[in-house]
Write a protein that holds these residues in place. Structure first.
Motif, PDB file in Angstrom:
ATOM      1  N   GLN A 169     -29.195  11.151  -2.771  1.00 22.03           N
ATOM      2  CA  GLN A 169     -28.877  12.220  -2.033  1.00 22.03           C
ATOM      3  C   GLN A 169     -29.502  12.544  -0.878  1.00 22.03           C
ATOM      4  N   VAL A 170     -28.931  12.742   0.430  1.00 25.11           N
ATOM      5  CA  VAL A 170     -29.501  13.295   1.620  1.00 25.11           C
ATOM      6  C   VAL A 170     -28.844  14.450   2.050  1.00 25.11           C
ATOM      7  N   GLU A 171     -29.532  15.506   2.583  1.00 24.98           N
ATOM      8  CA  GLU A 171     -29.047  16.366   3.083  1.00 24.98           C
ATOM      9  C   GLU A 171     -29.211  16.918   4.620  1.00 24.98           C
ATOM     10  N   ARG A 172     -28.766  17.708   5.229  1.00 21.84           N
ATOM     11  CA  ARG A 172     -29.056  18.120   6.630  1.00 21.84           C
ATOM     12  C   ARG A 172     -28.390  19.319   6.930  1.00 21.84           C
ATOM     13  N   ALA A 184     -24.646  18.979   5.762  1.00 29.41           N
ATOM     14  CA  ALA A 184     -24.067  17.787   5.493  1.00 29.41           C
ATOM     15  C   ALA A 184     -24.720  17.210   4.207  1.00 29.41           C
ATOM     16  N   SER A 185     -24.306  16.866   3.132  1.00 29.21           N
ATOM     17  CA  SER A 185     -24.663  16.470   1.961  1.00 29.21           C
ATOM     18  C   SER A 185     -23.911  14.874   1.708  1.00 29.21           C
ATOM     19  N   ALA A 228     -34.043   5.406   2.950  1.00 24.26           N
ATOM     20  CA  ALA A 228     -34.740   5.203   4.078  1.00 24.26           C
ATOM     21  C   ALA A 228     -33.939   5.135   5.497  1.00 24.26           C
ATOM     22  N   ALA A 229     -32.669   4.693   5.106  1.00 25.89           N
ATOM     23  CA  ALA A 229     -31.672   4.652   6.282  1.00 25.89           C
ATOM     24  C   ALA A 229     -31.176   5.848   6.622  1.00 25.89           C
ATOM     25  N   TRP A 230     -30.445   6.357   5.503  1.00 25.68           N
ATOM     26  CA  TRP A 230     -29.538   7.544   5.965  1.00 25.68           C
ATOM     27  C   TRP A 230     -30.110   8.586   6.537  1.00 25.68           C
ATOM     28  N   PRO A 231     -31.303   9.035   6.612  1.00 26.21           N
ATOM     29  CA  PRO A 231     -31.719  10.296   7.375  1.00 26.21           C
ATOM     30  C   PRO A 231     -31.538   9.756   8.622  1.00 26.21           C
ATOM     31  N   LEU A 265     -27.773  10.418   9.764  1.00 28.78           N
ATOM     32  CA  LEU A 265     -27.595  11.805   9.791  1.00 28.78           C
ATOM     33  C   LEU A 265     -28.072  12.661  11.112  1.00 28.78           C
ATOM     34  N   ASP A 266     -29.205  11.972  11.361  1.00 21.96           N
ATOM     35  CA  ASP A 266     -30.096  12.487  12.550  1.00 21.96           C
ATOM     36  C   ASP A 266     -29.342  12.251  13.839  1.00 21.96           C
ATOM     37  N   LEU A 267     -28.412  11.374  13.781  1.00 21.58           N
ATOM     38  CA  LEU A 267     -27.636  10.979  15.008  1.00 21.58           C
ATOM     39  C   LEU A 267     -26.127  11.853  15.293  1.00 21.58           C
TER      40      LEU A 267
END
Length: 140
Positions: free
Chosen positions: A9-12, A107-108, A125-128, A131-133
């Motif tokens: 899980q990645v959140e921004r 965004a989750s 390692a790639a998903w952040p 999301l940063d784009l």
């Protein structure tokens, strides 16, 4: 361990309205393509296909064959992904949820079904970076 043990899980927090964040997530894979995306073609409808070829820095190119399973703009996007990488094939499921949080959105993204910890960590390692784009795509 079963595949559930390898979920990520990645959140921004992202400045912008939910619709802009939703559209910008999709636009990350549109022209101009990021350096690590070689091809992206999608049919944005439930049951529609989204084919993407990636080449992350320092890695071999690989393909994802995504099928949209739920589309509820601007708050939810789900798809299954058959991934062909390094001579093996596996399937995952991705859920992107966008919720309003004051002046910004959260965004989750959850991806489940990885075959092992190493593969999950490679994707984690790639998903952040993806999301940063989104803020740049919102800005146009």
């Amino acid at each position: 361990m079963d595949a559930k043990d390898y979920d990520l899980q990645v959140e921004r927090d992202i400045d912008g309205a939910p619709g802009n964040v939703f559209d910008a997530f999709l636009a990350v894979y549109d022209e101009p393509l990021p350096d690590w995306v070689l091809h992206s073609e999608r049919d944005l409808r439930v049951g529609g296909v989204w084919d993407i070829t990636f080449r992350p820095p320092g890695a071999e190119a690989f393909q994802e064959h995504r099928i949209f399973t739920a589309i509820d703009p601007p708050h939810r996007l789900e798809y299954s992904a058959a991934i062909e990488a390094a001579g093996r094939t596996f399937e995952t499921a991705v859920v992107l949820l966008i919720t309003e949080a004051g002046e910004h959105c959260q965004a989750s993204l959850t991806q489940s079904g990885f075959p092992d910890e190493k593969t999950r960590d490679e994707f984690a390692a790639a998903w952040p970076d993806v999301l940063d784009l989104i803020p740049a795509r919102i800005a146009g």
